[in-house]
Each structure stands twice: as C-alpha cells, then as structure tokens.
Design a protein around this motif. Sequence first.
Motif, PDB file in Angstrom:
ATOM      1  N   PRO A   1      92.412 -78.362  46.176  1.00  0.00           N
ATOM      2  CA  PRO A   1      93.249 -79.094  45.218  1.00  0.00           C
ATOM      3  C   PRO A   1      94.619 -79.370  45.838  1.00  0.00           C
ATOM      4  CG  PRO A   1      92.184 -77.234  44.151  1.00  0.00           C
ATOM      5  CD  PRO A   1      91.943 -77.092  45.635  1.00  0.00           C
TER       6      PRO A   1
ATOM      7  N   CYS B   1      90.308 -84.195  36.210  1.00  0.00           N
ATOM      8  CA  CYS B   1      89.087 -84.268  37.016  1.00  0.00           C
ATOM      9  C   CYS B   1      87.845 -84.101  36.148  1.00  0.00           C
ATOM     10  CB  CYS B   1      89.095 -83.209  38.116  1.00  0.00           C
ATOM     11  SG  CYS B   1      90.258 -83.583  39.439  1.00  0.00           S
TER      12      CYS B   1
ATOM     13  N   LEU C   1      82.575 -84.028  39.188  1.00  0.00           N
ATOM     14  CA  LEU C   1      83.614 -83.198  39.804  1.00  0.00           C
ATOM     15  C   LEU C   1      83.564 -81.803  39.212  1.00  0.00           C
ATOM     16  CD1 LEU C   1      84.890 -86.272  39.443  1.00  0.00           C
ATOM     17  CD2 LEU C   1      86.771 -85.177  40.575  1.00  0.00           C
TER      18      LEU C   1
ATOM     19  N   LEU D   1      87.948 -78.308  45.049  1.00  0.00           N
ATOM     20  CA  LEU D   1      87.476 -79.400  44.215  1.00  0.00           C
ATOM     21  C   LEU D   1      86.240 -79.987  44.892  1.00  0.00           C
ATOM     22  CD1 LEU D   1      87.958 -81.396  41.846  1.00  0.00           C
ATOM     23  CD2 LEU D   1      89.315 -82.764  43.445  1.00  0.00           C
TER      24      LEU D   1
ATOM     25  N   VAL E   1      83.392 -82.904  44.736  1.00  0.00           N
ATOM     26  CA  VAL E   1      82.938 -84.178  44.183  1.00  0.00           C
ATOM     27  C   VAL E   1      81.533 -84.355  44.717  1.00  0.00           C
ATOM     28  CG1 VAL E   1      83.457 -86.622  43.909  1.00  0.00           C
ATOM     29  CG2 VAL E   1      85.315 -85.010  44.365  1.00  0.00           C
TER      30      VAL E   1
ATOM     31  N   LEU F   1      87.619 -90.219  44.895  1.00  0.00           N
ATOM     32  CA  LEU F   1      88.748 -89.547  45.547  1.00  0.00           C
ATOM     33  C   LEU F   1      89.881 -90.520  45.854  1.00  0.00           C
ATOM     34  CD1 LEU F   1      86.976 -87.137  48.053  1.00  0.00           C
ATOM     35  CD2 LEU F   1      88.448 -86.474  46.143  1.00  0.00           C
TER      36      LEU F   1
ATOM     37  N   VAL G   1      91.457 -90.146  41.856  1.00  0.00           N
ATOM     38  CA  VAL G   1      92.197 -88.912  42.100  1.00  0.00           C
ATOM     39  C   VAL G   1      93.549 -89.211  42.744  1.00  0.00           C
ATOM     40  CG1 VAL G   1      92.192 -86.716  43.359  1.00  0.00           C
ATOM     41  CG2 VAL G   1      90.116 -87.472  42.162  1.00  0.00           C
TER      42      VAL G   1
END
Length: 160
Positions: free
Chosen positions: A59, A71, A83, A91, A93, A123, A127
């Motif tokens: 993270p 997330c 996620l 983290l 994914v 991502l 994110v």
Amino acid sequence: MATRLLKQVALRLEEEVDGLSLEDGALKAILGVRFSEVMVVIDHDEEVGSIRVSVAVPPPAGAGRSFLVFCLSLNTLYWDVKLGLDEDGALVVHSDFDAPCEANLDILSATVLDRIESILDVLNDDVVGWLLEHNLGTPRQRSRWESFLRDDDDEDSLTL
C-alpha cells in the motif's frame, strides 16, 4: 511445478508480454507501468481448473483505512478484477477465471492478456487517480504518477 497448460500459455504469450518467464511453477513478468514496476503472476490450479492473474503491491505511503475502503469499493465496479489484502498486508489486484486442461489455448491466452490489461488499468487509472486526488504516496511516487499523466495524453492504449 508448472502445469502443462501454463507452459502452453507461456509459449503463446512470450511475444506479447516482455520478460515473461516460468518461475516457481508460475508465469511471471515485471512490467513498468504508471503505478510502479509490478510483478504480474499467472498461476494455474489444475485441480480446480482455474487461472489466477495477480499483482501484489505494498500500500502506498500515507494510505490508511479510507484507501482500503476505496479499494474494496472498486470490487463493486469491476466484474473481472478484484482487490484485497494478502497475509503480508500487500494490496492484491487479481482476476480468476476457469481454465480446464482441455481449454482452447488461443482463447485462454487472450483472456490472460485481457486480465493483465484490466488489472493494470485498475492500478494505473483508479488507484493512482485516487491517491493523487488525496495527496498520498511519497514525493517520488507522486512525481512518477503525474509524469505518466502527461505522457498518457499522447497514447491511447497500454503496451505490455
């Protein structure tokens, strides 16, 4: 140990995914993308008949509870990508899909590529966008993310 199916998929993906190699029973590739350099891992569970494509990243600095909630909320937006956190707090994914041993290898390989791209999109777009909006990450990370924003203005697609 890598399954026969995974080895066959590797042959079809080697020209599409730079640096793809078979290590520890999984396909792995390190890709430099907007978020950071990430390791994509492709595993095949022969017993269950499924493939998991995943990326695990720490993270970002300053990310706390609100980042985790964000997330987890992304899980409702994406059908193919989810996620979560692994046992080390990274983290993750990932995308899971059916892959029986008798699957059509061309379709399976195309699905793997599609899922890699979807994971990287989550991502790189969702994110990173949220992190920049909330002024999170180290100065170096933010600089990387912002520079990719400028570079992406000229490109319409992601290159693996």
